[in-house]
Design an enzyme around this catalytic site. Structure first.
Site, PDB file in Angstrom:
ATOM      1  N   ARG A   1     -16.067  -1.759  -2.012  1.00 25.30           N
ATOM      2  CA  ARG A   1     -15.238  -0.625  -2.440  1.00 25.30           C
ATOM      3  C   ARG A   1     -16.060   0.665  -2.512  1.00 25.30           C
ATOM      4  O   ARG A   1     -15.872   1.492  -3.392  1.00 25.30           O
ATOM      5  CB  ARG A   1     -14.556  -0.934  -3.777  1.00 25.30           C
ATOM      6  CG  ARG A   1     -13.594  -2.095  -3.664  1.00 25.30           C
ATOM      7  CD  ARG A   1     -12.908  -2.433  -4.974  1.00 25.30           C
ATOM      8  NE  ARG A   1     -11.938  -3.511  -4.744  1.00 25.30           N
ATOM      9  CZ  ARG A   1     -12.253  -4.809  -4.644  1.00 25.30           C
ATOM     10  NH1 ARG A   1     -13.516  -5.176  -4.779  1.00 25.30           N
ATOM     11  NH2 ARG A   1     -11.347  -5.715  -4.397  1.00 25.30           N
ATOM     12  N   GLY A   2     -16.955   0.795  -1.559  1.00 27.13           N
ATOM     13  CA  GLY A   2     -17.746   2.014  -1.446  1.00 27.13           C
ATOM     14  C   GLY A   2     -19.095   1.954  -2.120  1.00 27.13           C
ATOM     15  O   GLY A   2     -19.978   2.759  -1.811  1.00 27.13           O
TER      16      GLY A   2
ATOM     17  N   TYR B   1       0.819  -1.215   0.000  1.00 31.73           N
ATOM     18  CA  TYR B   1       0.000   0.000   0.000  1.00 31.73           C
ATOM     19  C   TYR B   1       0.854   1.267   0.000  1.00 31.73           C
ATOM     20  O   TYR B   1       1.631   1.514   0.933  1.00 31.73           O
ATOM     21  CB  TYR B   1      -0.934   0.024   1.203  1.00 31.73           C
ATOM     22  CG  TYR B   1      -1.873  -1.158   1.300  1.00 31.73           C
ATOM     23  CD1 TYR B   1      -2.222  -1.909   0.176  1.00 31.73           C
ATOM     24  CD2 TYR B   1      -2.434  -1.523   2.523  1.00 31.73           C
ATOM     25  CE1 TYR B   1      -3.083  -2.985   0.269  1.00 31.73           C
ATOM     26  CE2 TYR B   1      -3.312  -2.602   2.625  1.00 31.73           C
ATOM     27  CZ  TYR B   1      -3.625  -3.331   1.502  1.00 31.73           C
ATOM     28  OH  TYR B   1      -4.474  -4.398   1.605  1.00 31.73           O
TER      29      TYR B   1
ATOM     30  N   SER C   1     -22.141   1.668   0.111  1.00 31.72           N
ATOM     31  CA  SER C   1     -22.401   2.810   0.993  1.00 31.72           C
ATOM     32  C   SER C   1     -23.404   3.776   0.391  1.00 31.72           C
ATOM     33  O   SER C   1     -23.912   4.665   1.077  1.00 31.72           O
ATOM     34  CB  SER C   1     -21.096   3.569   1.268  1.00 31.72           C
ATOM     35  OG  SER C   1     -20.670   4.259   0.101  1.00 31.72           O
TER      36      SER C   1
ATOM     37  N   SER D   1     -13.022  -4.992   2.012  1.00 31.12           N
ATOM     38  CA  SER D   1     -13.997  -4.418   1.078  1.00 31.12           C
ATOM     39  C   SER D   1     -15.422  -4.847   1.431  1.00 31.12           C
ATOM     40  O   SER D   1     -16.196  -5.257   0.553  1.00 31.12           O
ATOM     41  CB  SER D   1     -13.671  -4.804  -0.375  1.00 31.12           C
ATOM     42  OG  SER D   1     -12.503  -4.169  -0.803  1.00 31.12           O
ATOM     43  N   PRO D   2     -15.815  -4.737   2.697  1.00 35.40           N
ATOM     44  CA  PRO D   2     -17.163  -5.146   3.093  1.00 35.40           C
ATOM     45  C   PRO D   2     -18.247  -4.233   2.534  1.00 35.40           C
ATOM     46  O   PRO D   2     -19.423  -4.599   2.530  1.00 35.40           O
ATOM     47  CB  PRO D   2     -17.119  -5.064   4.622  1.00 35.40           C
ATOM     48  CG  PRO D   2     -16.109  -3.985   4.887  1.00 35.40           C
ATOM     49  CD  PRO D   2     -15.049  -4.184   3.840  1.00 35.40           C
TER      50      PRO D   2
END
Length: 329
Positions: free
Chosen positions: A210-211, A58, A214, A206-207
């Site tokens: 990846r957004g 990362y 949401s 990544s629950p």
């Protein structure tokens, strides 16, 4: 409210919701400004977050450096997970391949310990399985680090059920990290049973898809060119539009409960069982607070039934062709 879960068979208790730190340094656009990132990490500790997930990959090591600075003086209050395996050019950041060899394992841990400013990593993962190196060789090298006190527990990321079993025959595997969400449930058939068989926790990354789960995206605002999600099949063309329609169903459940769609997605994961932990990532304090609030959300059987049928309707793979080629190793 906080829910704690045991990490594998270690006896270590951790809050079920941790923090994935990748997005602070790379992949979702420009890196978060350093002081703001450090503030967020320290506020996370104050909010009760203990499990922080990073990797050598990362930011081409920048994420580990960031955590090392943020956790100075807080080491006893944090559980640090990091990973090795993928190799990048130190200057250009170009992805060079996978290396699960003993030599690379030992090189990588020394760098991680230095950057994280710690003598021991709490959980050390093989980030992706190297097809050129037998998993027995890699895990033996990782086990040496445990014996030397440089690593406390070891784990695997995106490994197949067979690999998990072979690895556990060499040394206890405390955690297996895989993508897992309302939209991504392929690990349920073989990987999760293997985790339960060997006594490993499933750490879901990544629950929030990846957004996407949401509700932050809409038809007119797909990820930008600098955002690696723009190359994900799920965020492209007709698949993107179809998947957004599924997100509306998650939002309908959230609206009925007067909570956020992110909280619904995380509550769904926590309801999968005591073996599941999750590490949603964010760069914003408000999102972090909302994510942690998911621990107080309980879904009834009707809501679960509505959410459970969505995965089969998702369009597109979760990674591009290259990304898909190095999972389930």
């Amino acid at each position: 409210m906080s829910i704690t879960r045991s990490l594998g068979q270690t006896g270590i208790k951790l809050p079920a919701i941790g923090l994935g730190c990748m997005g602070l340094s790379e992949f979702y656009g420009p890196p978060t400004e350093k002081s703001a990132a450090i503030d967020l990490l320290q506020q996370a500790i104050e909010l009760g977050v203990r499990h922080f997930d990073t990797a050598e990959l990362y930011g081409n090591t920048a994420n580990e450096v960031l955590l090392g600075e943020a956790f100075r003086g807080h080491r006893d209050n944090v559980f640090i997970a990091t990973k090795f395996g993928p190799v990048r050019d130190p200057d250009t950041g170009e992805m060079l391949g996978l290396d699960g060899s003993r030599k690379n394992c030992r090189r990588a841990i020394e760098g991680s310990l230095k950057r994280l400013k710690t003598e021991t990593v709490d959980l050390y993962y093989l980030h992706r399985v190297d097809p050129a190196t037998p998993i027995e060789e890699t895990v033996t090298a990782m086990a040496e680090l445990v014996a030397e006190g440089k690593v406390r527990q070891i784990g695997l990321s995106e490994a197949s059920a067979e690999t998990i079993r072979r690895a556990a025959a060499i040394h206890p595997i405390s955690a297996v990290q895989s993508e897992y969400s309302i939209f991504t449930r392929d690990i349920e058939e073989q990987v999760i049973p293997a985790c339960q068989e060997v006594g490993a926790s499933l750490v879901a990354y990544s629950p929030l898809g990846r957004g996407m789960l949401s509700g932050k995206f809409d038809a007119d605002s797909p990820p930008g060119q600098q955002d690696y999600r723009s190359s994900s099949p799920r965020f492209q063309g007709d698949a993107y539009q179809a998947n957004l329609a599924l997100v509306r169903e998650i939002e309908a459940v959230a609206d009925a409960m007067n909570v956020s769609s992110s909280q619904v997605a995380l509550a769904w994961l926590l309801a999968r069982g005591e073996h599941v932990m999750t590490i949603p990532g964010t760069t914003r304090l408000g999102n972090l607070q909302s994510n942690l609030g998911a621990a107080g959300v309980t879904l009834d059987s009707q809501h679960l039934a509505t959410l459970d049928r969505l995965a089969d309707q998702v369009k597109g793979n979760r990674y591009d062709e290259r990304g898909m080629s190095i999972i389930n190793g």
